[in-house]
Motif scaffolding. Structure first.
Motif, PDB file in Angstrom:
ATOM      1  N   PRO A  55      37.774  10.071  62.714  1.00  0.00           N
ATOM      2  CA  PRO A  55      37.983  10.628  61.424  1.00  0.00           C
ATOM      3  C   PRO A  55      37.354   9.545  60.713  1.00  0.00           C
ATOM      4  O   PRO A  55      37.310   9.839  59.220  1.00  0.00           O
ATOM      5  CB  PRO A  55      39.437  10.976  61.534  1.00  0.00           C
ATOM      6  N   HIS A  56      37.590   8.181  60.647  1.00  0.00           N
ATOM      7  CA  HIS A  56      37.258   7.383  59.675  1.00  0.00           C
ATOM      8  C   HIS A  56      35.739   6.842  59.695  1.00  0.00           C
ATOM      9  O   HIS A  56      35.229   6.308  58.704  1.00  0.00           O
ATOM     10  CB  HIS A  56      37.819   6.008  60.093  1.00  0.00           C
ATOM     11  N   ASP A  57      34.770   7.115  60.772  1.00  0.00           N
ATOM     12  CA  ASP A  57      33.480   6.645  60.860  1.00  0.00           C
ATOM     13  C   ASP A  57      32.856   7.726  61.994  1.00  0.00           C
ATOM     14  O   ASP A  57      33.031   7.616  63.191  1.00  0.00           O
ATOM     15  CB  ASP A  57      33.303   5.380  61.272  1.00  0.00           C
ATOM     16  N   ARG A  58      31.829   8.498  61.565  1.00  0.00           N
ATOM     17  CA  ARG A  58      31.309   9.290  62.337  1.00  0.00           C
ATOM     18  C   ARG A  58      30.181   8.635  63.213  1.00  0.00           C
ATOM     19  O   ARG A  58      29.909   9.281  64.286  1.00  0.00           O
ATOM     20  CB  ARG A  58      30.573  10.307  61.715  1.00  0.00           C
ATOM     21  N   ASN A  59      29.873   7.465  63.029  1.00  0.00           N
ATOM     22  CA  ASN A  59      28.968   6.549  64.078  1.00  0.00           C
ATOM     23  C   ASN A  59      29.833   5.682  64.652  1.00  0.00           C
ATOM     24  O   ASN A  59      29.412   4.398  65.426  1.00  0.00           O
ATOM     25  CB  ASN A  59      28.059   5.846  63.260  1.00  0.00           C
ATOM     26  N   ALA A  60      31.265   5.724  64.815  1.00  0.00           N
ATOM     27  CA  ALA A  60      32.267   4.730  65.500  1.00  0.00           C
ATOM     28  C   ALA A  60      31.575   4.504  66.984  1.00  0.00           C
ATOM     29  O   ALA A  60      31.390   5.517  67.836  1.00  0.00           O
ATOM     30  CB  ALA A  60      33.670   5.448  65.458  1.00  0.00           C
ATOM     31  N   VAL A  61      31.672   3.347  67.209  1.00  0.00           N
ATOM     32  CA  VAL A  61      31.523   2.823  68.604  1.00  0.00           C
ATOM     33  C   VAL A  61      32.590   1.689  68.945  1.00  0.00           C
ATOM     34  O   VAL A  61      32.523   0.786  68.480  1.00  0.00           O
ATOM     35  CB  VAL A  61      30.065   2.025  68.862  1.00  0.00           C
ATOM     36  N   THR A  69      40.871  -1.784  75.028  1.00  0.00           N
ATOM     37  CA  THR A  69      40.062  -1.621  73.551  1.00  0.00           C
ATOM     38  C   THR A  69      40.318  -2.912  72.706  1.00  0.00           C
ATOM     39  O   THR A  69      41.492  -3.429  72.252  1.00  0.00           O
ATOM     40  CB  THR A  69      40.511  -0.662  72.573  1.00  0.00           C
ATOM     41  N   LEU A  70      39.299  -3.515  72.434  1.00  0.00           N
ATOM     42  CA  LEU A  70      39.103  -4.727  71.521  1.00  0.00           C
ATOM     43  C   LEU A  70      38.908  -4.620  70.297  1.00  0.00           C
ATOM     44  O   LEU A  70      39.550  -5.478  69.314  1.00  0.00           O
ATOM     45  CB  LEU A  70      38.112  -5.818  72.347  1.00  0.00           C
ATOM     46  N   GLY A  71      38.148  -3.796  70.011  1.00  0.00           N
ATOM     47  CA  GLY A  71      37.836  -3.199  68.512  1.00  0.00           C
ATOM     48  C   GLY A  71      36.788  -2.335  68.526  1.00  0.00           C
ATOM     49  O   GLY A  71      36.368  -1.480  69.343  1.00  0.00           O
ATOM     50  N   TYR A  72      35.824  -2.792  67.443  1.00  0.00           N
ATOM     51  CA  TYR A  72      34.597  -1.678  67.381  1.00  0.00           C
ATOM     52  C   TYR A  72      33.369  -2.677  66.863  1.00  0.00           C
ATOM     53  O   TYR A  72      33.406  -3.422  66.379  1.00  0.00           O
ATOM     54  CB  TYR A  72      34.917  -0.712  66.270  1.00  0.00           C
ATOM     55  N   VAL A  73      32.120  -1.866  67.015  1.00  0.00           N
ATOM     56  CA  VAL A  73      31.129  -2.347  66.280  1.00  0.00           C
ATOM     57  C   VAL A  73      30.983  -2.105  64.934  1.00  0.00           C
ATOM     58  O   VAL A  73      31.620  -1.115  64.507  1.00  0.00           O
ATOM     59  CB  VAL A  73      29.799  -1.468  66.958  1.00  0.00           C
ATOM     60  N   PRO A  74      30.849  -3.270  64.202  1.00  0.00           N
ATOM     61  CA  PRO A  74      30.985  -2.994  62.601  1.00  0.00           C
ATOM     62  C   PRO A  74      30.465  -1.776  62.090  1.00  0.00           C
ATOM     63  O   PRO A  74      29.114  -1.539  62.453  1.00  0.00           O
ATOM     64  CB  PRO A  74      30.600  -4.414  62.365  1.00  0.00           C
ATOM     65  N   ARG A  75      31.083  -1.398  61.191  1.00  0.00           N
ATOM     66  CA  ARG A  75      30.569   0.032  60.568  1.00  0.00           C
ATOM     67  C   ARG A  75      29.254  -0.275  59.919  1.00  0.00           C
ATOM     68  O   ARG A  75      28.192   0.528  60.176  1.00  0.00           O
ATOM     69  CB  ARG A  75      31.584   0.273  59.516  1.00  0.00           C
ATOM     70  N   ALA A  76      29.032  -1.452  59.280  1.00  0.00           N
ATOM     71  CA  ALA A  76      27.482  -1.643  58.601  1.00  0.00           C
ATOM     72  C   ALA A  76      26.483  -1.696  59.812  1.00  0.00           C
ATOM     73  O   ALA A  76      25.448  -1.745  59.432  1.00  0.00           O
ATOM     74  CB  ALA A  76      27.654  -2.844  57.848  1.00  0.00           C
ATOM     75  N   GLU A  77      26.723  -1.803  61.192  1.00  0.00           N
ATOM     76  CA  GLU A  77      25.986  -2.246  62.106  1.00  0.00           C
ATOM     77  C   GLU A  77      25.712  -1.180  63.202  1.00  0.00           C
ATOM     78  O   GLU A  77      25.204  -1.373  64.239  1.00  0.00           O
ATOM     79  CB  GLU A  77      26.145  -3.563  62.698  1.00  0.00           C
ATOM     80  N   ASN A  78      26.560  -0.036  63.037  1.00  0.00           N
ATOM     81  CA  ASN A  78      26.753   0.959  64.201  1.00  0.00           C
ATOM     82  C   ASN A  78      25.797   1.896  64.059  1.00  0.00           C
ATOM     83  O   ASN A  78      25.783   2.634  65.312  1.00  0.00           O
ATOM     84  CB  ASN A  78      28.382   1.296  64.346  1.00  0.00           C
ATOM     85  N   GLU A  79      25.094   2.402  63.054  1.00  0.00           N
ATOM     86  CA  GLU A  79      24.329   3.623  63.255  1.00  0.00           C
ATOM     87  C   GLU A  79      23.463   3.642  64.194  1.00  0.00           C
ATOM     88  O   GLU A  79      23.197   4.611  64.939  1.00  0.00           O
ATOM     89  CB  GLU A  79      23.715   3.646  62.076  1.00  0.00           C
ATOM     90  N   VAL A  81      23.136   1.729  66.956  1.00  0.00           N
ATOM     91  CA  VAL A  81      23.860   1.722  68.197  1.00  0.00           C
ATOM     92  C   VAL A  81      24.205   3.288  68.848  1.00  0.00           C
ATOM     93  O   VAL A  81      24.142   3.825  69.852  1.00  0.00           O
ATOM     94  CB  VAL A  81      25.036   0.725  68.556  1.00  0.00           C
ATOM     95  N   ALA A  82      24.856   3.937  67.663  1.00  0.00           N
ATOM     96  CA  ALA A  82      25.597   5.172  67.825  1.00  0.00           C
ATOM     97  C   ALA A  82      24.409   6.209  68.431  1.00  0.00           C
ATOM     98  O   ALA A  82      24.595   6.832  69.209  1.00  0.00           O
ATOM     99  CB  ALA A  82      26.257   5.766  66.781  1.00  0.00           C
ATOM    100  N   ARG A  83      23.210   6.182  67.550  1.00  0.00           N
ATOM    101  CA  ARG A  83      22.342   7.031  67.776  1.00  0.00           C
ATOM    102  C   ARG A  83      21.630   6.864  69.245  1.00  0.00           C
ATOM    103  O   ARG A  83      21.507   7.828  69.820  1.00  0.00           O
ATOM    104  CB  ARG A  83      21.062   6.854  66.642  1.00  0.00           C
ATOM    105  N   GLN A  84      21.495   5.700  69.552  1.00  0.00           N
ATOM    106  CA  GLN A  84      21.012   5.347  70.959  1.00  0.00           C
ATOM    107  C   GLN A  84      21.866   5.932  71.842  1.00  0.00           C
ATOM    108  O   GLN A  84      21.497   6.471  73.069  1.00  0.00           O
ATOM    109  CB  GLN A  84      20.750   4.019  71.064  1.00  0.00           C
ATOM    110  N   LEU A  85      22.986   5.598  71.794  1.00  0.00           N
ATOM    111  CA  LEU A  85      24.268   6.042  72.781  1.00  0.00           C
ATOM    112  C   LEU A  85      24.303   7.600  72.982  1.00  0.00           C
ATOM    113  O   LEU A  85      24.368   8.412  74.007  1.00  0.00           O
ATOM    114  CB  LEU A  85      25.482   5.657  72.664  1.00  0.00           C
ATOM    115  N   ASP A  86      24.089   8.397  71.851  1.00  0.00           N
ATOM    116  CA  ASP A  86      23.932   9.725  71.632  1.00  0.00           C
ATOM    117  C   ASP A  86      22.698  10.306  72.432  1.00  0.00           C
ATOM    118  O   ASP A  86      22.947  11.527  72.832  1.00  0.00           O
ATOM    119  CB  ASP A  86      23.736  10.252  70.248  1.00  0.00           C
TER     120      ASP A  86
END
Length: 116
Positions: A55-61, A69-79, A81-86
């Motif tokens: 709910p906080h970031d549609r590109n969350a990884v 869970t350690l954390g996340y790929v930073p929001r500014a850098e995740n688009e 990566v999210a696209r490739q995983l999708d």
């Protein structure tokens, strides 16, 4: 030439990869990273888990280590990566740097690779 260090090095398999990005771990303080800080090591493999319904970031990884869970790929850098995983692209992530610093957002850095 047998016994030659160069010949031995050249005989080793080459594991080629393309570094997609290098990032600091986002959210270090908010997940399990502080509790696992003494166990993680440079070179450890990480799992990248896509969270399209976050709910906080549609590109969350999400970044996991051994099921934690350690954390996340930073929001500014995740688009990207999210696209490739999708798309089903196989990406590999590893811890590239651990720093003993007071700034939690700089303690763990990781690289995302595209294996060849």
């Amino acid at each position: 030439v047998l016994g030659c260090p160069l010949a031995a090095a050249l005989a080793q398999p080459v594991h080629a990869r393309i570094v997609v990005q290098s990032s600091p771990l986002a959210g270090f303080r908010h997940y399990e990273a502080p509790n696992l800080w003494q166990e993680v090591r440079t070179g450890d493999e990480l799992a990248l888990v896509r969270e399209p319904d976050n709910p906080h970031d549609r590109n969350a990884v999400r970044v996991d280590w051994r099921g934690h869970t350690l954390g996340y790929v930073p929001r500014a850098e995740n688009e990207a990566v999210a696209r490739q995983l999708d798309r089903g692209t196989r990406l590999v992530a590893r811890i590239s740097r651990i720093q003993h610093t007071r700034a939690p957002n700089r303690r763990i850095e990781f690289e995302i690779h595209l294996p060849l």
